[in-house]
Design a protein around this motif. Structure first.
Motif, PDB file in Angstrom:
ATOM      1  N   ASP A 154      18.223  -0.679  87.474  1.00  0.00           N
ATOM      2  CA  ASP A 154      17.839   0.579  86.843  1.00  0.00           C
ATOM      3  C   ASP A 154      18.452   0.606  85.444  1.00  0.00           C
ATOM      4  O   ASP A 154      19.558   1.107  85.234  1.00  0.00           O
ATOM      5  CB  ASP A 154      18.340   1.758  87.680  1.00  0.00           C
ATOM      6  CG  ASP A 154      17.815   3.089  87.164  1.00  0.00           C
ATOM      7  OD1 ASP A 154      16.953   3.070  86.260  1.00  0.00           O
ATOM      8  OD2 ASP A 154      18.269   4.142  87.636  1.00  0.00           O
ATOM      9  N   VAL A 155      17.724   0.060  84.478  1.00  0.00           N
ATOM     10  CA  VAL A 155      18.222  -0.108  83.120  1.00  0.00           C
ATOM     11  C   VAL A 155      17.249   0.530  82.141  1.00  0.00           C
ATOM     12  O   VAL A 155      16.037   0.328  82.233  1.00  0.00           O
ATOM     13  CB  VAL A 155      18.406  -1.596  82.773  1.00  0.00           C
ATOM     14  CG1 VAL A 155      18.825  -1.774  81.314  1.00  0.00           C
ATOM     15  CG2 VAL A 155      19.438  -2.236  83.687  1.00  0.00           C
ATOM     16  N   ARG A 156      17.794   1.314  81.203  1.00  0.00           N
ATOM     17  CA  ARG A 156      17.002   1.854  80.105  1.00  0.00           C
ATOM     18  C   ARG A 156      17.196   0.955  78.888  1.00  0.00           C
ATOM     19  O   ARG A 156      18.307   0.503  78.623  1.00  0.00           O
ATOM     20  CB  ARG A 156      17.442   3.271  79.745  1.00  0.00           C
ATOM     21  CG  ARG A 156      17.527   4.224  80.931  1.00  0.00           C
ATOM     22  CD  ARG A 156      16.154   4.578  81.485  1.00  0.00           C
ATOM     23  NE  ARG A 156      16.253   5.651  82.470  1.00  0.00           N
ATOM     24  CZ  ARG A 156      16.454   5.477  83.767  1.00  0.00           C
ATOM     25  NH1 ARG A 156      16.624   4.240  84.238  1.00  0.00           N
ATOM     26  NH2 ARG A 156      16.498   6.502  84.599  1.00  0.00           N
ATOM     27  N   VAL A 157      16.137   0.700  78.151  1.00  0.00           N
ATOM     28  CA  VAL A 157      16.213  -0.116  76.944  1.00  0.00           C
ATOM     29  C   VAL A 157      16.191   0.809  75.730  1.00  0.00           C
ATOM     30  O   VAL A 157      15.218   1.535  75.509  1.00  0.00           O
ATOM     31  CB  VAL A 157      15.058  -1.121  76.860  1.00  0.00           C
ATOM     32  CG1 VAL A 157      15.165  -1.935  75.567  1.00  0.00           C
ATOM     33  CG2 VAL A 157      15.055  -2.042  78.073  1.00  0.00           C
ATOM     34  N   MET A 158      17.278   0.786  74.975  1.00  0.00           N
ATOM     35  CA  MET A 158      17.372   1.583  73.754  1.00  0.00           C
ATOM     36  C   MET A 158      17.411   0.644  72.560  1.00  0.00           C
ATOM     37  O   MET A 158      18.190  -0.306  72.537  1.00  0.00           O
ATOM     38  CB  MET A 158      18.623   2.463  73.775  1.00  0.00           C
ATOM     39  CG  MET A 158      18.801   3.313  72.510  1.00  0.00           C
ATOM     40  SD  MET A 158      20.334   4.293  72.509  1.00  0.00           S
ATOM     41  CE  MET A 158      19.985   5.426  73.858  1.00  0.00           C
ATOM     42  N   VAL A 159      16.565   0.919  71.581  1.00  0.00           N
ATOM     43  CA  VAL A 159      16.477   0.106  70.372  1.00  0.00           C
ATOM     44  C   VAL A 159      16.987   0.921  69.189  1.00  0.00           C
ATOM     45  O   VAL A 159      16.607   2.081  69.018  1.00  0.00           O
ATOM     46  CB  VAL A 159      15.025  -0.350  70.113  1.00  0.00           C
ATOM     47  CG1 VAL A 159      14.929  -1.097  68.779  1.00  0.00           C
ATOM     48  CG2 VAL A 159      14.529  -1.224  71.250  1.00  0.00           C
ATOM     49  N   VAL A 160      17.846   0.319  68.390  1.00  0.00           N
ATOM     50  CA  VAL A 160      18.286   0.904  67.119  1.00  0.00           C
ATOM     51  C   VAL A 160      17.694   0.037  66.013  1.00  0.00           C
ATOM     52  O   VAL A 160      17.944  -1.164  65.968  1.00  0.00           O
ATOM     53  CB  VAL A 160      19.818   0.948  67.016  1.00  0.00           C
ATOM     54  CG1 VAL A 160      20.238   1.459  65.639  1.00  0.00           C
ATOM     55  CG2 VAL A 160      20.411   1.810  68.117  1.00  0.00           C
ATOM     56  N   ALA A 161      16.891   0.654  65.144  1.00  0.00           N
ATOM     57  CA  ALA A 161      16.219  -0.102  64.090  1.00  0.00           C
ATOM     58  C   ALA A 161      15.908   0.811  62.915  1.00  0.00           C
ATOM     59  O   ALA A 161      15.765   2.021  63.084  1.00  0.00           O
ATOM     60  CB  ALA A 161      14.920  -0.724  64.628  1.00  0.00           C
ATOM     61  N   PRO A 162      15.802   0.257  61.712  1.00  0.00           N
ATOM     62  CA  PRO A 162      15.350   1.060  60.576  1.00  0.00           C
ATOM     63  C   PRO A 162      13.983   1.667  60.859  1.00  0.00           C
ATOM     64  O   PRO A 162      13.159   1.067  61.570  1.00  0.00           O
ATOM     65  CB  PRO A 162      15.293   0.051  59.424  1.00  0.00           C
ATOM     66  CG  PRO A 162      16.219  -1.045  59.829  1.00  0.00           C
ATOM     67  CD  PRO A 162      16.129  -1.126  61.325  1.00  0.00           C
ATOM     68  N   PRO A 179       8.809  -0.259  78.522  1.00  0.00           N
ATOM     69  CA  PRO A 179       9.131   1.019  77.881  1.00  0.00           C
ATOM     70  C   PRO A 179      10.461   0.927  77.134  1.00  0.00           C
ATOM     71  O   PRO A 179      11.454   0.415  77.658  1.00  0.00           O
ATOM     72  CB  PRO A 179       9.219   1.995  79.051  1.00  0.00           C
ATOM     73  CG  PRO A 179       9.566   1.146  80.234  1.00  0.00           C
ATOM     74  CD  PRO A 179       8.937  -0.197  79.999  1.00  0.00           C
ATOM     75  N   VAL A 180      10.474   1.420  75.895  1.00  0.00           N
ATOM     76  CA  VAL A 180      11.694   1.420  75.083  1.00  0.00           C
ATOM     77  C   VAL A 180      11.858   2.775  74.422  1.00  0.00           C
ATOM     78  O   VAL A 180      10.883   3.478  74.160  1.00  0.00           O
ATOM     79  CB  VAL A 180      11.660   0.308  74.012  1.00  0.00           C
ATOM     80  CG1 VAL A 180      11.617  -1.073  74.635  1.00  0.00           C
ATOM     81  CG2 VAL A 180      10.487   0.505  73.060  1.00  0.00           C
ATOM     82  N   CYS A 181      13.110   3.123  74.164  1.00  0.00           N
ATOM     83  CA  CYS A 181      13.451   4.335  73.425  1.00  0.00           C
ATOM     84  C   CYS A 181      14.030   3.890  72.085  1.00  0.00           C
ATOM     85  O   CYS A 181      15.036   3.176  72.061  1.00  0.00           O
ATOM     86  CB  CYS A 181      14.449   5.180  74.204  1.00  0.00           C
ATOM     87  SG  CYS A 181      14.990   6.668  73.350  1.00  0.00           S
TER      88      CYS A 181
END
Length: 542
Positions: A154-162, A179-181
């Protein structure tokens, strides 16, 4: 445990902006002595800021001082999560099997071999820096590994990007049905979901200044107890050739070298104390023992080159030394004389004391040179366009780009445009509707694919090697047709100084990431600028 508002006499435990434990209390010798004995050691920041301890010391601090110190709500929540850790992930071989690295993507693509091996490498590490050169597809590599983790737990994928790269991340994630946030660097969340999060950080060199707010916000997420893994993506992990810029990235992935900042700076940044104006200041902006730093970081930093993996057509740099007419030379010398005379006056008055002064003077000189190079640049670009070539031109300054657009047309790519407008300009260039793209390093050198161009023109160079490489590699990447020629225009000592700085800093980066040994011979910027200013004064006076 609830936190009550701080008063002048309150004692409390809390979290700093970077996710460290902060201990604040009215100074007394007994408590101070007790805190000095806590292990792992903390750092005393002064009576106003108190102590900062690594997060692993939080439970010990709570046991020893919890009866006397109030605990803030965010730290109390983190402590409760430490008592209820996330279940372990499956073994590496199971994660790799769930990655389905040989399966064709929904858009018909098949991952390249180096992307598959990169995904396997990431899945073996909770914290890592994927430092492949620009154009090797780091986005897809990291998402392939992320999909395996999502399928296993049970893993959420969070992306930090410009912001300008958000659409690219959405398209790549959609090709994997993942799915990504996505968050921008300017608006990072303070907390993570309780279920567990995989954090993918694009353009991770945005977090290379340990004191900046966005770096501290990233470190807070990197130290969060509900973080499953963090993978940093950057083609320039030591962008300006200084190890102090690498330190925040190592801290984010919890590399052992970054668990004691002072020791890191003493060994690799030539850190030392200096008395300035009656105050002691810690300075750590040098570079030393880079061979050892490269060896110690290599297990968690993956750096691969395009030429080795893809066999791309070669990238060739062509220098153009600009020769001015007699009247242009008089105007150029007069503009330089104004700047150098002002600088000399400030030196005589004892007002030149910091790198900021040197950088301001150098920026002024570069801007003057850029303006006087425009006729020569226009001639070369016009000839390339007449041959049917697509050209991308980079500059640090918007003014020269606007002048060139008035003369030659083309698309503009600067920070004055909204993200949607920038993407539209790139699309028109890539589709062939326009054959000239005029961009600033800060915007055009970030994340866009411009491989239609076989010629890139650098009106002047940014003094950071990473920015120069980023600009050239927007065009020199997978999918290009033929080799790339990078045109470097040079006029005067300011360009000579910047180009020598690029070469010097690139040597440092090569020592850290490269496989060959490189000798380092570099002077500080103020010293180099002083020598060049003296040369300019002799030239102007003659």
């Amino acid at each position: 445990m609830k936190f009550t508002p701080k008063s002048s006499s309150s004692c409390y435990l809390g979290l700093t902006a970077a996710g460290l434990v902060k201990v604040t209390f009215p100074f007394d010798a007994v408590t101070q002595a007790q805190l000095r004995k806590v292990r792992p050691r903390g750092i005393w920041r002064g009576t106003r800021q108190g102590w900062e301890f690594p997060l692993v010391a939080a439970q010990h601090l709570q046991r020893q001082f919890g009866s006397r110190f109030l605990v803030q709500d965010d730290l109390a929540q983190w402590l409760s999560w430490f008592e209820q850790p996330l279940p372990p992930m499956p073994p590496h071989r199971d994660l790799v099997s769930y990655a389905d690295l040989e399966v064709v993507l929904t858009d018909g693509r098949r991952p390249l071999p180096h992307q598959c091996s990169g995904a396997r490498w990431l899945l073996a590490r909770r914290g890592a820096v994927l430092a492949d050169e620009m154009g090797l597809g780091k986005t897809l590599t990291s998402l392939l590994a992320a999909r395996a983790m999502v399928r296993c737990a049970d893993v959420r994928v969070m992306v930090v990007a410009p912001v300008g790269l958000h659409d690219h991340w959405r398209i790549e994630a959609a090709s994997l049905d993942l799915p990504v946030c996505i968050h921008s660097w300017a608006r990072l969340p303070r907390e993570l979901p309780a279920a567990g999060t995989l954090l993918l950080v694009d353009e991770a060199h945005f977090g290379q200044s340990i004191k900046s707010r966005r770096t501290q916000a990233l470190l807070r997420l990197a130290r969060h107890p509900r973080l499953r893994a963090i993978w940093l993506l950057t083609g320039t992990p030591m962008k300006n050739g200084r190890p102090d810029q690498l330190y925040p990235l190592l801290a984010a992935i919890d590399h052992p070298l970054a668990r004691d900042q002072r020791k890191f700076e003493e060994r690799f940044c030539q850190g030392y104390w200096r008395d300035q104006g009656g105050q002691r200041r810690w300075l750590s902006r040098g570079a030393s023992d880079l061979d050892a730093l490269g060896k110690l970081t290599r297990p968690l930093v993956l750096h691969r080159r395009k030429q080795t993996l893809l066999g791309l057509p070669p990238k060739r740099r062509q220098e153009h030394r600009v020769v001015l007419t007699e009247s242009e030379s008089r105007g150029f010398d007069h503009r330089l004389a104004l700047v150098t005379d002002n600088y000399r006056h400030r030196v005589q008055q004892g007002l030149v004391r910091s790198d900021a002064e040197s950088l301001a003077v150098l920026t002024a000189l570069r801007q003057i040179a850029a303006e006087f190079k425009l006729p020569a640049v226009e001639t070369v670009v016009a000839a390339l366009l007449a041959e049917g070539q697509a050209v991308v031109l980079f500059s640090s300054f918007v003014g020269p780009l606007l002048l060139l657009q008035q003369r030659l047309g083309g698309e503009l790519l600067t920070g004055r445009q909204r993200p949607g407008q920038r993407q539209e300009a790139v699309n028109r260039f890539q589709s062939g509707m326009s054959s000239l793209l005029l961009a600033t390093y800060a915007v055009g050198g970030l994340g866009y694919t411009l491989h239609r161009a076989r010629h890139v023109v650098l009106l002047e160079r940014h003094w950071t090697p990473g920015d120069v490489d980023q600009a050239e590699d927007r065009c020199h990447r997978l999918g290009m047709d033929g080799g790339l020629t990078s045109h470097w225009f040079q006029l005067g000592f300011a360009d000579q100084l910047v180009d020598s700085l690029i070469a010097s800093k690139a040597e440092r980066i090569e020592v850290l990431l490269g496989s060959r040994r490189v000798g380092l011979k570099r002077q500080p910027l103020p010293v180099m600028l002083r020598c060049c200013m003296q040369e300019s004064l002799r030239t102007v006076s003659s």
